[in-house]
Write a protein that holds these residues in place. Sequence first.
Motif, short mmCIF file in Angstrom:
data_model
loop_
_atom_site.label_atom_id
_atom_site.label_comp_id
_atom_site.label_asym_id
_atom_site.label_seq_id
_atom_site.Cartn_x
_atom_site.Cartn_y
_atom_site.Cartn_z
N UNK A 1 0.78 -1.24 0.13
CA UNK A 1 0.30 0.03 -0.05
C UNK A 1 1.00 1.41 -0.10
N UNK A 2 2.07 1.14 0.70
CA UNK A 2 2.84 2.41 0.74
C UNK A 2 3.46 2.59 -0.77
N UNK A 3 3.87 1.64 -1.49
CA UNK A 3 3.96 1.80 -2.98
C UNK A 3 2.95 2.52 -3.86
N UNK A 4 1.93 1.98 -3.68
CA UNK A 4 0.53 2.50 -4.36
C UNK A 4 0.36 3.94 -3.84
N UNK B 1 4.86 5.34 6.04
CA UNK B 1 4.80 6.17 4.84
C UNK B 1 3.46 6.10 4.04
N UNK B 2 2.67 5.11 4.40
CA UNK B 2 1.14 5.20 4.18
C UNK B 2 0.24 6.23 5.03
N UNK B 3 0.50 6.47 6.20
CA UNK B 3 -0.14 7.43 6.80
C UNK B 3 0.36 8.92 6.38
N UNK C 1 6.95 9.30 -1.83
CA UNK C 1 7.71 8.46 -2.77
C UNK C 1 8.88 8.36 -2.45
N UNK C 2 9.51 9.64 -2.19
CA UNK C 2 11.09 9.53 -1.63
C UNK C 2 11.11 8.73 -0.39
N UNK C 3 10.20 8.76 0.64
CA UNK C 3 10.51 8.14 1.83
C UNK C 3 10.39 6.61 1.53
N UNK C 4 9.34 6.46 0.65
CA UNK C 4 9.00 4.85 0.39
C UNK C 4 10.56 4.35 -0.23
#
Length: 378
Positions: free
Chosen positions: A274-277, A318-320, A286-289
Amino acid sequence: MSQISRGLENVFIKTTSLTYIDGENGILRYGGYDIEDLVEHTSFEEVVHLMLYGDLPTKLQLQRLKSALDEAYEVPQQVIDMIYSLPRDSDAVGMMETAFSALSSIYGMPWNKATNRDNAVKLVARASTVVANVLRAKEGKKPAIPEPSESFAKSFLKASFSRTPTEEEVKAMDAALILYADHEVPASTTAALVTSSTLSDIYSCVVAALAALKGPLHGGAAEEAFKQFVEIGEPDMTESWFKRKIIEGKSRLMGFGHRVYKTYDPRAKIFKKYAKVISERNSDARKYFEIAQKLEELGVETFGAKHIYPNTDFYSGVVFYALGFPVYMFTSLFALSRTLGWTAHVIEYVEDQHRLIRPRALYVGPLKRDVVPIELRG
Protein backbone atom coordinates in the motif's frame (compact mmCIF):
# COMPACT_ATOMS: atom_id res chain seq x y z
CA MET A 1 15.20 -15.90 40.02
CA SER A 2 14.19 -18.82 37.80
CA GLN A 3 10.57 -18.10 38.78
CA ILE A 4 10.66 -14.74 37.00
CA SER A 5 9.92 -14.21 33.31
CA ARG A 6 11.33 -10.82 32.36
CA GLY A 7 8.77 -8.96 30.26
CA LEU A 8 6.36 -11.90 30.75
CA GLU A 9 7.90 -13.43 27.62
CA ASN A 10 6.09 -16.63 26.61
CA VAL A 11 3.76 -16.39 29.63
CA PHE A 12 0.16 -17.18 28.65
CA ILE A 13 -2.40 -15.10 30.56
CA LYS A 14 -5.57 -16.09 28.68
CA THR A 15 -6.98 -18.21 25.91
CA THR A 16 -8.40 -16.50 22.86
CA SER A 17 -10.38 -17.22 19.71
CA LEU A 18 -9.57 -13.77 18.32
CA THR A 19 -6.04 -13.79 16.95
CA TYR A 20 -3.59 -16.53 15.99
CA ILE A 21 0.12 -15.81 15.45
CA ASP A 22 2.75 -18.20 14.12
CA GLY A 23 5.92 -16.21 14.60
CA GLU A 24 8.18 -18.79 13.00
CA ASN A 25 6.28 -18.88 9.71
CA GLY A 26 4.94 -15.32 9.63
CA ILE A 27 1.26 -16.18 9.89
CA LEU A 28 -1.39 -13.86 11.37
CA ARG A 29 -5.09 -14.73 11.46
CA TYR A 30 -8.16 -13.09 12.96
CA GLY A 31 -10.77 -15.66 13.91
CA GLY A 32 -9.16 -18.19 11.59
CA TYR A 33 -8.95 -15.90 8.55
CA ASP A 34 -5.53 -15.03 7.12
CA ILE A 35 -4.73 -11.33 7.42
CA GLU A 36 -3.90 -11.16 3.71
CA ASP A 37 -7.39 -12.40 2.77
CA LEU A 38 -9.12 -10.04 5.18
CA VAL A 39 -7.31 -6.98 3.81
CA GLU A 40 -7.92 -8.06 0.23
CA HIS A 41 -11.54 -9.15 0.45
CA THR A 42 -13.22 -7.49 3.45
CA SER A 43 -13.66 -4.07 5.07
CA PHE A 44 -12.78 -2.83 8.53
CA GLU A 45 -16.48 -2.94 9.42
CA GLU A 46 -16.58 -6.65 8.54
CA VAL A 47 -13.53 -7.22 10.76
CA VAL A 48 -15.29 -5.34 13.58
CA HIS A 49 -18.13 -7.85 13.30
CA LEU A 50 -15.69 -10.76 13.15
CA MET A 51 -13.81 -9.71 16.28
CA LEU A 52 -16.85 -8.80 18.36
CA TYR A 53 -19.46 -11.28 17.18
CA GLY A 54 -17.35 -14.25 16.10
CA ASP A 55 -17.71 -14.39 12.32
CA LEU A 56 -17.79 -12.33 9.16
CA PRO A 57 -21.22 -10.72 8.76
CA THR A 58 -24.01 -11.40 6.32
CA LYS A 59 -25.18 -8.44 4.23
CA LEU A 60 -27.95 -7.74 6.74
CA GLN A 61 -25.61 -8.00 9.73
CA LEU A 62 -23.12 -5.66 8.02
CA GLN A 63 -25.86 -3.15 7.31
CA ARG A 64 -26.91 -3.20 10.96
CA LEU A 65 -23.31 -2.79 12.14
CA LYS A 66 -22.71 0.16 9.81
CA SER A 67 -25.89 1.79 11.07
CA ALA A 68 -24.75 1.33 14.66
CA LEU A 69 -21.40 2.94 13.85
CA ASP A 70 -23.06 5.82 12.00
CA GLU A 71 -25.35 6.55 14.93
CA ALA A 72 -22.48 6.61 17.45
CA TYR A 73 -20.10 9.15 15.85
CA GLU A 74 -21.53 11.98 17.94
CA VAL A 75 -19.81 12.59 21.27
CA PRO A 76 -20.84 15.00 24.04
CA GLN A 77 -19.73 18.58 23.45
CA GLN A 78 -17.84 18.50 26.75
CA VAL A 79 -15.48 15.90 25.26
CA ILE A 80 -14.79 18.00 22.17
CA ASP A 81 -14.27 21.08 24.37
CA MET A 82 -11.84 19.13 26.53
CA ILE A 83 -9.75 18.14 23.50
CA TYR A 84 -9.64 21.75 22.29
CA SER A 85 -8.82 23.09 25.76
CA LEU A 86 -5.45 21.32 25.71
CA PRO A 87 -2.33 23.05 24.34
CA ARG A 88 -1.85 22.43 20.63
CA ASP A 89 1.59 20.95 21.24
CA SER A 90 0.16 18.29 23.58
CA ASP A 91 0.97 14.68 22.83
CA ALA A 92 -1.73 13.26 20.54
CA VAL A 93 -2.13 9.98 22.44
CA GLY A 94 -2.19 11.91 25.71
CA MET A 95 -5.07 13.95 24.27
CA MET A 96 -6.84 10.69 23.47
CA GLU A 97 -6.33 9.53 27.05
CA THR A 98 -7.95 12.72 28.29
CA ALA A 99 -10.92 12.31 25.94
CA PHE A 100 -11.45 8.66 26.84
CA SER A 101 -11.27 9.46 30.54
CA ALA A 102 -14.12 11.90 29.96
CA LEU A 103 -16.02 9.30 27.93
CA SER A 104 -15.55 6.87 30.81
CA SER A 105 -17.21 9.34 33.17
CA ILE A 106 -20.14 9.70 30.77
CA TYR A 107 -20.58 6.23 29.28
CA GLY A 108 -18.82 3.94 31.75
CA MET A 109 -21.20 1.24 32.94
CA PRO A 110 -21.10 -2.23 34.49
CA TRP A 111 -20.32 -5.21 32.27
CA ASN A 112 -23.40 -6.85 30.78
CA LYS A 113 -23.30 -9.75 28.31
CA ALA A 114 -26.36 -8.41 26.56
CA THR A 115 -24.78 -5.02 25.79
CA ASN A 116 -20.98 -5.44 25.90
CA ARG A 117 -20.53 -5.81 22.14
CA ASP A 118 -22.93 -3.03 21.25
CA ASN A 119 -21.03 -0.76 23.64
CA ALA A 120 -17.75 -1.75 21.96
CA VAL A 121 -19.14 -0.82 18.53
CA LYS A 122 -20.11 2.60 19.87
CA LEU A 123 -16.68 3.01 21.44
CA VAL A 124 -14.94 2.30 18.11
CA ALA A 125 -17.12 4.92 16.38
CA ARG A 126 -16.44 7.49 19.10
CA ALA A 127 -12.73 6.76 18.82
CA SER A 128 -12.78 7.94 15.20
CA THR A 129 -14.38 11.21 16.32
CA VAL A 130 -11.79 11.65 19.06
CA VAL A 131 -8.81 10.98 16.77
CA ALA A 132 -10.12 13.22 13.97
CA ASN A 133 -10.59 16.07 16.43
CA VAL A 134 -7.23 15.55 18.10
CA LEU A 135 -5.73 16.16 14.66
CA ARG A 136 -7.97 19.14 13.95
CA ALA A 137 -7.30 20.72 17.33
CA LYS A 138 -3.55 20.37 16.91
CA GLU A 139 -3.78 21.85 13.39
CA GLY A 140 -5.92 24.78 14.56
CA LYS A 141 -9.03 23.70 12.66
CA LYS A 142 -12.64 23.74 13.82
CA PRO A 143 -14.20 20.55 15.23
CA ALA A 144 -15.81 18.05 12.87
CA ILE A 145 -17.89 14.95 13.50
CA PRO A 146 -17.57 12.02 11.05
CA GLU A 147 -20.64 11.71 8.85
CA PRO A 148 -22.17 8.45 7.58
CA SER A 149 -20.72 7.34 4.25
CA GLU A 150 -19.92 4.18 2.34
CA SER A 151 -17.25 3.20 4.88
CA PHE A 152 -15.79 3.88 8.30
CA ALA A 153 -12.43 4.73 6.71
CA LYS A 154 -13.96 7.28 4.35
CA SER A 155 -15.97 8.96 7.12
CA PHE A 156 -12.85 9.22 9.27
CA LEU A 157 -10.65 10.65 6.51
CA LYS A 158 -13.28 13.17 5.47
CA ALA A 159 -13.73 14.38 9.06
CA SER A 160 -9.95 14.59 9.53
CA PHE A 161 -9.21 16.66 6.43
CA SER A 162 -12.54 18.25 5.39
CA ARG A 163 -12.26 16.79 1.91
CA THR A 164 -13.52 13.73 0.09
CA PRO A 165 -10.74 11.13 -0.07
CA THR A 166 -9.96 9.16 -3.22
CA GLU A 167 -10.81 5.48 -3.53
CA GLU A 168 -7.10 4.65 -3.21
CA GLU A 169 -6.87 6.64 0.01
CA VAL A 170 -9.96 5.00 1.47
CA LYS A 171 -8.66 1.53 0.65
CA ALA A 172 -5.26 2.30 2.15
CA MET A 173 -6.85 3.64 5.36
CA ASP A 174 -9.19 0.65 5.52
CA ALA A 175 -6.24 -1.72 5.12
CA ALA A 176 -4.32 0.07 7.89
CA LEU A 177 -7.31 -0.22 10.23
CA ILE A 178 -7.50 -3.96 9.61
CA LEU A 179 -3.76 -4.52 9.93
CA TYR A 180 -3.50 -2.75 13.29
CA ALA A 181 -6.81 -4.05 14.68
CA ASP A 182 -5.29 -6.70 16.94
CA HIS A 183 -2.13 -8.61 17.70
CA GLU A 184 -2.97 -10.90 20.61
CA VAL A 185 -1.71 -9.52 23.98
CA PRO A 186 1.10 -6.98 23.60
CA ALA A 187 1.72 -4.41 26.34
CA SER A 188 -1.32 -2.22 25.64
CA THR A 189 -3.75 -5.13 25.46
CA THR A 190 -2.26 -6.60 28.63
CA ALA A 191 -2.78 -3.24 30.37
CA ALA A 192 -6.40 -3.27 29.23
CA LEU A 193 -6.84 -6.84 30.47
CA VAL A 194 -5.39 -6.02 33.91
CA THR A 195 -7.85 -3.13 34.15
CA SER A 196 -10.78 -5.26 32.99
CA SER A 197 -9.91 -7.90 35.58
CA THR A 198 -10.92 -5.39 38.28
CA LEU A 199 -14.28 -5.03 36.43
CA SER A 200 -13.55 -1.41 35.62
CA ASP A 201 -15.60 -0.13 32.65
CA ILE A 202 -14.60 -0.65 29.02
CA TYR A 203 -13.62 3.00 28.45
CA SER A 204 -11.24 2.88 31.41
CA CYS A 205 -9.71 -0.25 29.89
CA VAL A 206 -8.98 1.77 26.74
CA VAL A 207 -7.44 4.56 28.83
CA ALA A 208 -5.09 2.01 30.40
CA ALA A 209 -4.25 0.61 26.96
CA LEU A 210 -3.55 4.09 25.59
CA ALA A 211 -1.18 4.81 28.46
CA ALA A 212 0.83 1.71 27.54
CA LEU A 213 0.65 2.34 23.80
CA LYS A 214 2.06 5.82 24.28
CA GLY A 215 5.54 4.46 24.99
CA PRO A 216 8.08 4.57 22.13
CA LEU A 217 8.81 0.86 22.45
CA HIS A 218 5.21 0.00 21.56
CA GLY A 219 2.91 2.32 19.62
CA GLY A 220 5.56 4.95 18.98
CA ALA A 221 7.64 2.64 16.80
CA ALA A 222 6.01 3.79 13.53
CA GLU A 223 6.89 7.40 14.29
CA GLU A 224 10.47 6.50 15.13
CA ALA A 225 10.85 4.38 11.99
CA PHE A 226 9.57 7.19 9.78
CA LYS A 227 11.85 9.74 11.46
CA GLN A 228 14.77 7.63 10.22
CA PHE A 229 13.63 8.15 6.62
CA VAL A 230 13.33 11.88 7.20
CA GLU A 231 16.80 11.99 8.76
CA ILE A 232 18.29 10.13 5.78
CA GLY A 233 16.69 12.68 3.46
CA GLU A 234 17.50 11.23 0.05
CA PRO A 235 17.54 7.64 -1.25
CA ASP A 236 21.21 7.84 -2.28
CA MET A 237 22.16 8.76 1.30
CA THR A 238 20.67 5.59 2.77
CA GLU A 239 23.77 3.41 2.65
CA SER A 240 26.09 5.98 4.24
CA TRP A 241 23.51 6.71 6.96
CA PHE A 242 23.12 3.00 7.67
CA LYS A 243 26.86 2.51 7.97
CA ARG A 244 27.30 5.56 10.22
CA LYS A 245 24.25 5.15 12.49
CA ILE A 246 23.54 1.42 12.59
CA ILE A 247 26.84 -0.34 11.91
CA GLU A 248 29.34 2.07 13.46
CA GLY A 249 27.00 3.92 15.86
CA LYS A 250 25.32 0.69 17.07
CA SER A 251 21.93 2.44 17.01
CA ARG A 252 18.78 0.37 16.81
CA LEU A 253 17.16 0.11 13.37
CA MET A 254 13.58 1.16 14.16
CA GLY A 255 10.82 -0.83 12.49
CA PHE A 256 12.95 -3.98 12.50
CA GLY A 257 12.55 -6.96 14.81
CA HIS A 258 9.62 -8.31 16.80
CA ARG A 259 9.21 -10.19 20.05
CA VAL A 260 7.05 -12.84 18.35
CA TYR A 261 7.96 -12.89 14.66
CA LYS A 262 11.23 -14.57 13.69
CA THR A 263 10.60 -13.88 10.04
CA TYR A 264 9.05 -11.10 7.95
CA ASP A 265 5.99 -9.66 9.69
CA PRO A 266 3.05 -10.44 7.36
CA ARG A 267 1.55 -7.02 8.08
CA ALA A 268 4.74 -5.31 6.91
CA LYS A 269 4.44 -6.99 3.50
CA ILE A 270 0.92 -5.62 3.08
CA PHE A 271 1.82 -2.15 4.33
CA LYS A 272 4.72 -2.12 1.85
CA LYS A 273 2.32 -2.84 -1.01
CA TYR A 274 0.00 0.00 0.00
CA ALA A 275 2.92 2.35 0.65
CA LYS A 276 4.09 1.80 -2.92
CA VAL A 277 0.66 2.52 -4.39
CA ILE A 278 -0.43 5.43 -2.20
CA SER A 279 2.93 7.24 -2.45
CA GLU A 280 2.84 7.49 -6.26
CA ARG A 281 0.95 10.81 -6.17
CA ASN A 282 3.02 12.37 -3.37
CA SER A 283 6.65 13.13 -4.24
CA ASP A 284 7.83 13.37 -0.61
CA ALA A 285 6.06 10.15 0.34
CA ARG A 286 7.56 8.47 -2.73
CA LYS A 287 11.02 9.58 -1.67
CA TYR A 288 10.51 8.14 1.80
CA PHE A 289 9.20 4.90 0.32
CA GLU A 290 12.34 4.55 -1.80
CA ILE A 291 14.49 5.25 1.27
CA ALA A 292 12.55 2.61 3.20
CA GLN A 293 13.09 0.06 0.44
CA LYS A 294 16.84 0.65 0.40
CA LEU A 295 16.99 0.59 4.19
CA GLU A 296 15.05 -2.67 4.24
CA GLU A 297 17.55 -4.28 1.88
CA LEU A 298 20.46 -3.22 4.07
CA GLY A 299 18.66 -4.28 7.25
CA VAL A 300 17.74 -7.73 5.98
CA GLU A 301 21.26 -8.26 4.63
CA THR A 302 22.73 -7.31 8.01
CA PHE A 303 20.21 -8.75 10.47
CA GLY A 304 18.29 -11.42 8.56
CA ALA A 305 20.57 -14.20 9.76
CA LYS A 306 19.53 -13.24 13.32
CA HIS A 307 15.85 -13.52 12.32
CA ILE A 308 15.37 -9.76 12.52
CA TYR A 309 13.10 -8.48 9.75
CA PRO A 310 10.77 -5.51 9.11
CA ASN A 311 7.76 -5.34 11.39
CA THR A 312 4.40 -3.67 10.82
CA ASP A 313 5.70 -0.24 11.79
CA PHE A 314 8.40 -0.04 9.12
CA TYR A 315 6.16 0.94 6.19
CA SER A 316 2.97 2.06 7.93
CA GLY A 317 4.31 5.57 8.45
CA VAL A 318 4.78 6.01 4.70
CA VAL A 319 1.09 5.10 4.20
CA PHE A 320 -0.07 7.51 6.90
CA TYR A 321 2.18 10.30 5.61
CA ALA A 322 0.94 9.81 2.03
CA LEU A 323 -2.64 10.06 3.32
CA GLY A 324 -1.80 13.48 4.76
CA PHE A 325 -1.25 12.75 8.44
CA PRO A 326 1.60 14.46 10.29
CA VAL A 327 4.11 12.19 12.01
CA TYR A 328 2.79 13.05 15.47
CA MET A 329 -0.52 11.34 14.60
CA PHE A 330 0.88 7.92 13.66
CA THR A 331 0.49 6.39 17.12
CA SER A 332 -3.05 7.77 17.44
CA LEU A 333 -3.94 6.08 14.14
CA PHE A 334 -2.59 2.83 15.56
CA ALA A 335 -4.78 3.42 18.63
CA LEU A 336 -7.88 4.12 16.53
CA SER A 337 -7.58 0.71 14.93
CA ARG A 338 -6.53 -1.13 18.09
CA THR A 339 -9.59 0.02 20.05
CA LEU A 340 -11.22 -2.93 18.30
CA GLY A 341 -8.69 -5.46 19.53
CA TRP A 342 -8.60 -4.02 23.04
CA THR A 343 -12.37 -4.13 23.46
CA ALA A 344 -12.68 -7.59 21.89
CA HIS A 345 -10.06 -9.01 24.25
CA VAL A 346 -11.45 -7.48 27.43
CA ILE A 347 -14.95 -8.67 26.55
CA GLU A 348 -13.65 -12.18 25.91
CA TYR A 349 -11.76 -12.11 29.22
CA VAL A 350 -14.52 -10.69 31.41
CA GLU A 351 -17.23 -12.92 29.97
CA ASP A 352 -15.38 -16.23 29.73
CA GLN A 353 -12.22 -16.25 31.84
CA HIS A 354 -12.56 -13.57 34.46
CA ARG A 355 -10.17 -13.61 37.38
CA LEU A 356 -8.53 -10.67 39.08
CA ILE A 357 -4.99 -10.38 37.68
CA ARG A 358 -2.73 -10.19 40.70
CA PRO A 359 0.86 -11.35 40.04
CA ARG A 360 3.61 -11.58 42.64
CA ALA A 361 7.07 -10.07 42.96
CA LEU A 362 10.02 -12.11 44.24
CA TYR A 363 11.51 -10.31 47.22
CA VAL A 364 15.30 -9.84 47.06
CA GLY A 365 15.77 -7.10 49.71
CA PRO A 366 17.33 -7.31 53.19
CA LEU A 367 16.08 -9.87 55.67
CA LYS A 368 14.37 -8.73 58.90
CA ARG A 369 15.90 -5.58 60.37
CA ASP A 370 15.27 -3.81 63.67
CA VAL A 371 14.11 -0.21 63.68
CA VAL A 372 16.71 2.04 65.33
CA PRO A 373 15.37 5.25 66.93
CA ILE A 374 16.07 8.24 64.69
CA GLU A 375 18.37 9.92 67.24
CA LEU A 376 20.62 6.82 67.21
CA ARG A 377 20.93 6.40 63.40
CA GLY A 378 23.98 8.64 63.18
